[in-house]
Structures are given as structure tokens and as C-alpha cells.
Design a protein around this motif. Structure first.
Motif, PDB file in Angstrom:
ATOM      1  N   LEU A   1      42.801 -67.023 -11.839  1.00  0.00           N
ATOM      2  CA  LEU A   1      43.917 -67.346 -10.969  1.00  0.00           C
ATOM      3  C   LEU A   1      44.618 -66.045 -10.617  1.00  0.00           C
ATOM      4  O   LEU A   1      44.762 -65.155 -11.454  1.00  0.00           O
ATOM      5  CB  LEU A   1      44.886 -68.298 -11.687  1.00  0.00           C
ATOM      6  N   PHE A   2      45.040 -65.913  -9.379  1.00  0.00           N
ATOM      7  CA  PHE A   2      45.700 -64.690  -8.925  1.00  0.00           C
ATOM      8  C   PHE A   2      46.890 -64.376  -9.811  1.00  0.00           C
ATOM      9  O   PHE A   2      47.762 -65.188 -10.007  1.00  0.00           O
ATOM     10  CB  PHE A   2      46.151 -64.848  -7.468  1.00  0.00           C
ATOM     11  N   SER A   3      46.905 -63.186 -10.360  1.00  0.00           N
ATOM     12  CA  SER A   3      47.963 -62.803 -11.296  1.00  0.00           C
ATOM     13  C   SER A   3      49.006 -61.887 -10.666  1.00  0.00           C
ATOM     14  O   SER A   3      49.903 -61.424 -11.344  1.00  0.00           O
ATOM     15  CB  SER A   3      47.350 -62.097 -12.507  1.00  0.00           C
ATOM     16  N   GLY A   4      48.831 -61.576  -9.389  1.00  0.00           N
ATOM     17  CA  GLY A   4      49.794 -60.701  -8.726  1.00  0.00           C
ATOM     18  C   GLY A   4      49.310 -59.259  -8.656  1.00  0.00           C
ATOM     19  O   GLY A   4      49.921 -58.424  -8.030  1.00  0.00           O
ATOM     20  N   LYS A   5      48.202 -58.957  -9.340  1.00  0.00           N
ATOM     21  CA  LYS A   5      47.639 -57.601  -9.315  1.00  0.00           C
ATOM     22  C   LYS A   5      46.425 -57.595  -8.412  1.00  0.00           C
ATOM     23  O   LYS A   5      45.660 -58.531  -8.377  1.00  0.00           O
ATOM     24  CB  LYS A   5      47.230 -57.181 -10.727  1.00  0.00           C
ATOM     25  N   ARG A   6      46.273 -56.522  -7.686  1.00  0.00           N
ATOM     26  CA  ARG A   6      45.105 -56.387  -6.813  1.00  0.00           C
ATOM     27  C   ARG A   6      44.051 -55.547  -7.495  1.00  0.00           C
ATOM     28  O   ARG A   6      44.363 -54.582  -8.174  1.00  0.00           O
ATOM     29  CB  ARG A   6      45.500 -55.745  -5.495  1.00  0.00           C
ATOM     30  N   ALA A   7      42.822 -55.921  -7.288  1.00  0.00           N
ATOM     31  CA  ALA A   7      41.703 -55.155  -7.852  1.00  0.00           C
ATOM     32  C   ALA A   7      41.572 -53.852  -7.074  1.00  0.00           C
ATOM     33  O   ALA A   7      41.802 -53.793  -5.867  1.00  0.00           O
ATOM     34  CB  ALA A   7      40.430 -55.972  -7.769  1.00  0.00           C
ATOM     35  N   ALA A   8      41.176 -52.816  -7.789  1.00  0.00           N
ATOM     36  CA  ALA A   8      40.962 -51.520  -7.125  1.00  0.00           C
ATOM     37  C   ALA A   8      39.748 -51.599  -6.221  1.00  0.00           C
ATOM     38  O   ALA A   8      38.738 -52.191  -6.574  1.00  0.00           O
ATOM     39  CB  ALA A   8      40.764 -50.437  -8.178  1.00  0.00           C
ATOM     40  N   SER A   9      39.833 -50.966  -5.018  1.00  0.00           N
ATOM     41  CA  SER A   9      38.692 -51.014  -4.118  1.00  0.00           C
ATOM     42  C   SER A   9      37.982 -49.692  -4.079  1.00  0.00           C
ATOM     43  O   SER A   9      38.452 -48.660  -4.216  1.00  0.00           O
ATOM     44  CB  SER A   9      39.036 -51.376  -2.707  1.00  0.00           C
TER      45      SER A   9
ATOM     46  N   VAL B   1      48.928 -76.125 -19.839  1.00  0.00           N
ATOM     47  CA  VAL B   1      47.869 -75.467 -20.618  1.00  0.00           C
ATOM     48  C   VAL B   1      46.747 -75.020 -19.693  1.00  0.00           C
ATOM     49  O   VAL B   1      46.259 -73.891 -19.799  1.00  0.00           O
ATOM     50  CB  VAL B   1      47.331 -76.410 -21.722  1.00  0.00           C
ATOM     51  N   HIS B   2      46.339 -75.876 -18.767  1.00  0.00           N
ATOM     52  CA  HIS B   2      45.273 -75.521 -17.830  1.00  0.00           C
ATOM     53  C   HIS B   2      45.676 -74.304 -16.998  1.00  0.00           C
ATOM     54  O   HIS B   2      44.879 -73.373 -16.811  1.00  0.00           O
ATOM     55  CB  HIS B   2      44.956 -76.716 -16.930  1.00  0.00           C
ATOM     56  N   LEU B   3      46.883 -74.283 -16.507  1.00  0.00           N
ATOM     57  CA  LEU B   3      47.371 -73.155 -15.714  1.00  0.00           C
ATOM     58  C   LEU B   3      47.385 -71.873 -16.545  1.00  0.00           C
ATOM     59  O   LEU B   3      46.958 -70.815 -16.075  1.00  0.00           O
ATOM     60  CB  LEU B   3      48.778 -73.465 -15.186  1.00  0.00           C
ATOM     61  N   ALA B   4      47.843 -71.958 -17.788  1.00  0.00           N
ATOM     62  CA  ALA B   4      47.873 -70.778 -18.659  1.00  0.00           C
ATOM     63  C   ALA B   4      46.461 -70.258 -18.921  1.00  0.00           C
ATOM     64  O   ALA B   4      46.230 -69.032 -18.937  1.00  0.00           O
ATOM     65  CB  ALA B   4      48.558 -71.123 -19.983  1.00  0.00           C
ATOM     66  N   LEU B   5      45.501 -71.153 -19.114  1.00  0.00           N
ATOM     67  CA  LEU B   5      44.117 -70.731 -19.335  1.00  0.00           C
ATOM     68  C   LEU B   5      43.537 -70.051 -18.100  1.00  0.00           C
ATOM     69  O   LEU B   5      42.790 -69.072 -18.217  1.00  0.00           O
ATOM     70  CB  LEU B   5      43.261 -71.924 -19.740  1.00  0.00           C
ATOM     71  N   LEU B   6      43.875 -70.569 -16.919  1.00  0.00           N
ATOM     72  CA  LEU B   6      43.407 -69.931 -15.688  1.00  0.00           C
ATOM     73  C   LEU B   6      43.980 -68.527 -15.534  1.00  0.00           C
ATOM     74  O   LEU B   6      43.279 -67.589 -15.165  1.00  0.00           O
ATOM     75  CB  LEU B   6      43.763 -70.789 -14.471  1.00  0.00           C
ATOM     76  N   PHE B   7      45.261 -68.359 -15.825  1.00  0.00           N
ATOM     77  CA  PHE B   7      45.870 -67.023 -15.771  1.00  0.00           C
ATOM     78  C   PHE B   7      45.209 -66.092 -16.771  1.00  0.00           C
ATOM     79  O   PHE B   7      44.879 -64.956 -16.456  1.00  0.00           O
ATOM     80  CB  PHE B   7      47.374 -67.087 -16.078  1.00  0.00           C
ATOM     81  N   ALA B   8      45.017 -66.583 -17.998  1.00  0.00           N
ATOM     82  CA  ALA B   8      44.446 -65.753 -19.065  1.00  0.00           C
ATOM     83  C   ALA B   8      43.011 -65.339 -18.747  1.00  0.00           C
ATOM     84  O   ALA B   8      42.593 -64.231 -19.091  1.00  0.00           O
ATOM     85  CB  ALA B   8      44.496 -66.501 -20.393  1.00  0.00           C
ATOM     86  N   SER B   9      42.266 -66.214 -18.092  1.00  0.00           N
ATOM     87  CA  SER B   9      40.867 -65.906 -17.785  1.00  0.00           C
ATOM     88  C   SER B   9      40.724 -65.003 -16.569  1.00  0.00           C
ATOM     89  O   SER B   9      39.650 -64.475 -16.305  1.00  0.00           O
ATOM     90  CB  SER B   9      40.091 -67.199 -17.547  1.00  0.00           C
ATOM     91  N   GLY B  10      41.799 -64.823 -15.816  1.00  0.00           N
ATOM     92  CA  GLY B  10      41.743 -63.997 -14.618  1.00  0.00           C
ATOM     93  C   GLY B  10      41.221 -64.751 -13.409  1.00  0.00           C
ATOM     94  O   GLY B  10      41.015 -64.165 -12.356  1.00  0.00           O
TER      95      GLY B  10
END
Length: 63
Positions: free
Chosen positions: A55-63, A44-53
Motif C-alpha cells: 500500500l502506498f506509504s507516502g514515499k516514492r521509489a528511487a528511479s 489489521v488488514h490495512l496495517a498489514l498492507l502498509f507493513a508489506s509495502g
């Protein structure tokens, strides 16, 4: 998660089927429940971290 005697028989049946040479096993329900709860809380903690952004989700932020 609440385990009962029926769960003990099911778990024992799987263990005996996998290892016919075993004569006796002891299954401690309270320890299984504790392990499950720790594991569930971690998921549950891991899922909340992913949902909140947070935790690294595999997508890079645009620079």
C-alpha cells in the motif's frame, strides 16, 4: 471483544448524560461486538498492507 451487562450500563449512562430527554434506549451487545470485529479486522488488514509495502506509504521509489 466481549461485552457484558456492565458495558451496557456504561454506554447507556453516556447516552443519557448526552441526551437527558431520552426516556428509553435499547443496546444490542451482539451487534456492537459484530461491528467492532469488522472494524478491527479492517484495521489489521490495512496495517498489514502498509507493513508489506503493498500500500502506498507516502514515499516514492528511487528511479
Amino acid at each position: 471483544m466481549i461485552l457484558d451487562d456492565e458495558d451496557v450500563f456504561t454506554i447507556a449512562a453516556y447516552i443519557y448524560a448526552d441526551n437527558p430527554q431520552i426516556k428509553h434506549i435499547t443496546i444490542e451487545l451482539h451487534k456492537l461486538e459484530e461491528m467492532h470485529m469488522r472494524s478491527a479486522a479492517s484495521h489489521v488488514h490495512l496495517a498489514l498492507l502498509f507493513a508489506s509495502g503493498k500500500l502506498f506509504s507516502g514515499k516514492r521509489a528511487a528511479s
